[in-house]
Design a protein around this motif. Sequence first.
Motif, mmCIF file in Angstrom:
data_model
loop_
_atom_site.group_PDB
_atom_site.id
_atom_site.type_symbol
_atom_site.label_atom_id
_atom_site.label_comp_id
_atom_site.label_asym_id
_atom_site.label_seq_id
_atom_site.Cartn_x
_atom_site.Cartn_y
_atom_site.Cartn_z
ATOM 1 N N GLY A 56 36.198 34.277 50.318
ATOM 2 C CA GLY A 56 37.446 35.031 50.221
ATOM 3 C C GLY A 56 37.207 36.382 49.564
ATOM 4 O O GLY A 56 36.055 36.848 49.443
ATOM 5 N N GLU A 57 38.298 36.968 49.107
ATOM 6 C CA GLU A 57 38.236 38.347 48.618
ATOM 7 C C GLU A 57 37.958 38.422 47.101
ATOM 8 O O GLU A 57 36.899 38.867 46.668
ATOM 9 C CB GLU A 57 39.576 38.998 48.973
ATOM 10 C CG GLU A 57 39.767 40.391 48.494
ATOM 11 C CD GLU A 57 41.177 40.878 48.853
ATOM 12 O OE1 GLU A 57 41.696 40.475 49.920
ATOM 13 O OE2 GLU A 57 41.748 41.641 48.076
ATOM 14 N N ALA A 58 38.918 37.977 46.336
ATOM 15 C CA ALA A 58 38.819 38.101 44.880
ATOM 16 C C ALA A 58 39.829 37.162 44.249
ATOM 17 O O ALA A 58 40.828 36.802 44.878
ATOM 18 C CB ALA A 58 39.125 39.541 44.456
ATOM 19 N N PRO A 59 39.587 36.775 42.993
ATOM 20 C CA PRO A 59 40.567 35.913 42.325
ATOM 21 C C PRO A 59 41.916 36.620 42.169
ATOM 22 O O PRO A 59 41.969 37.835 41.999
ATOM 23 C CB PRO A 59 39.945 35.682 40.936
ATOM 24 C CG PRO A 59 38.516 36.097 41.047
ATOM 25 C CD PRO A 59 38.438 37.102 42.135
ATOM 26 N N GLY A 60 42.968 35.846 42.234
ATOM 27 C CA GLY A 60 44.307 36.350 41.924
ATOM 28 C C GLY A 60 44.738 35.810 40.565
ATOM 29 O O GLY A 60 43.908 35.331 39.775
ATOM 30 N N GLU A 75 43.867 32.041 39.954
ATOM 31 C CA GLU A 75 42.413 31.823 39.909
ATOM 32 C C GLU A 75 41.840 32.344 38.598
ATOM 33 O O GLU A 75 40.980 31.721 37.975
ATOM 34 C CB GLU A 75 41.754 32.528 41.110
ATOM 35 C CG GLU A 75 42.069 31.894 42.467
ATOM 36 C CD GLU A 75 43.458 32.203 42.993
ATOM 37 O OE1 GLU A 75 44.029 33.228 42.550
ATOM 38 O OE2 GLU A 75 43.979 31.436 43.831
ATOM 39 N N PRO A 101 38.376 29.403 42.503
ATOM 40 C CA PRO A 101 38.904 30.177 43.631
ATOM 41 C C PRO A 101 39.983 29.411 44.406
ATOM 42 O O PRO A 101 39.956 28.174 44.463
ATOM 43 C CB PRO A 101 37.690 30.426 44.538
ATOM 44 C CG PRO A 101 36.631 29.504 44.086
ATOM 45 C CD PRO A 101 36.969 29.035 42.704
ATOM 46 N N PHE A 102 40.880 30.145 44.983
ATOM 47 C CA PHE A 102 41.899 29.607 45.886
ATOM 48 C C PHE A 102 42.645 28.403 45.303
ATOM 49 O O PHE A 102 42.583 27.290 45.838
ATOM 50 C CB PHE A 102 41.267 29.245 47.250
ATOM 51 C CG PHE A 102 40.997 30.451 48.112
ATOM 52 C CD1 PHE A 102 42.026 31.088 48.778
ATOM 53 C CD2 PHE A 102 39.720 30.972 48.238
ATOM 54 C CE1 PHE A 102 41.788 32.214 49.575
ATOM 55 C CE2 PHE A 102 39.471 32.093 49.017
ATOM 56 C CZ PHE A 102 40.517 32.711 49.688
ATOM 57 N N ASN A 146 34.174 33.922 46.308
ATOM 58 C CA ASN A 146 34.808 35.203 46.634
ATOM 59 C C ASN A 146 33.800 36.337 46.587
ATOM 60 O O ASN A 146 32.754 36.233 45.939
ATOM 61 C CB ASN A 146 35.908 35.515 45.604
ATOM 62 C CG ASN A 146 37.162 34.714 45.836
ATOM 63 O OD1 ASN A 146 37.665 34.625 46.955
ATOM 64 N ND2 ASN A 146 37.665 34.100 44.771
ATOM 65 N N HIS A 154 42.853 35.808 56.348
ATOM 66 C CA HIS A 154 42.979 35.380 54.958
ATOM 67 C C HIS A 154 44.265 34.552 54.824
ATOM 68 O O HIS A 154 45.300 34.927 55.391
ATOM 69 C CB HIS A 154 43.048 36.599 54.038
ATOM 70 C CG HIS A 154 42.862 36.249 52.610
ATOM 71 N ND1 HIS A 154 43.833 35.622 51.872
ATOM 72 C CD2 HIS A 154 41.793 36.405 51.782
ATOM 73 C CE1 HIS A 154 43.377 35.412 50.652
ATOM 74 N NE2 HIS A 154 42.149 35.883 50.570
HETATM 75 N N1 URA Z 1 42.505 35.113 47.444
HETATM 76 C C1 URA Z 1 41.155 35.164 47.540
HETATM 77 O O1 URA Z 1 40.612 35.893 48.360
HETATM 78 N N2 URA Z 1 40.460 34.404 46.723
HETATM 79 C C2 URA Z 1 40.994 33.591 45.837
HETATM 80 O O2 URA Z 1 40.255 32.916 45.136
HETATM 81 C C3 URA Z 1 42.397 33.549 45.762
HETATM 82 C C4 URA Z 1 43.137 34.316 46.574
#
Ligand code: URA
Length: 230
Positions: free
Chosen positions: A88-92, A95, A101-102, A128, A204
């Motif tokens: 994925g992209e990055a923690p929100g 997270e 993650p996610f 991520n 995503h």
């Molecule tokens: N979106 C992401 O790309 N990664 C995460 O861990 C949470 C949301």
Amino acid sequence: MNQTSSYYLDLMGIQRWKSRETLSSHWSLPGDSVLPNNLPLDGFSIDQLDWDDLRSKVAECTACDLCKTRKQTVFGVGSLQAKLMIVGEAPGFYEDAQGEPFVGKAGQLLNAMLQAIGLKREEVYIANVLKCRPPNNRDPAPEEVVKCTPFLKRQVALLKPKLIIALGRHAAHFLLDTHESLSKLRNKMYAYATTEVPLIVSYHPAYLLRNPIDKKHAYQDWQKVIELLQ
Ligand code: URA
């Protein structure tokens, strides 16, 4: 389709329908990598690290300013024997709070999609591009990606997955070294960097929450995942 898959499709809000064409007719064959992909896996000192040392290095990383605003780093989660790696992209927000993650709403949809194709979250590996949350969930900055992605590259090298699925344009752009639109990147097979690891691109989950109309296309991507893992 079994009852469980049907249940999770309902949960995801996906209507069941039959494509007139078989999905495979839309896909290039493995080896037909349509993009130049020259990301080296070597050249970083972290290339010698094992899982534990890599996790520690991530936890103490201060290479970019995201370390000043994060609650904690988000390394990755799942089976170290996983055949499938999800990027994925990055923690929100959630997270960052939980260190996994996610785990927010997008994560719940990801779990439902995995269950719809008969996979459990525990049997895949999820990571991520960025290991720290960008403030206000803004897009990753190019210099953050440059500084953080040696960690992801090492995760791929250690895991040696049979297949990588890149979720969303940030993951796809980094892993494929391209700026193509997501719609152009879907429905094709790639190989990750200089490895033979096959890679595909899908939406995503956060995008799918905003654009549920595309869930049925995402479901096709996930069916392709199962096909490729077999
Ligand atoms: N979106 C992401 O790309 N990664 C995460 O861990 C949470 C949301």
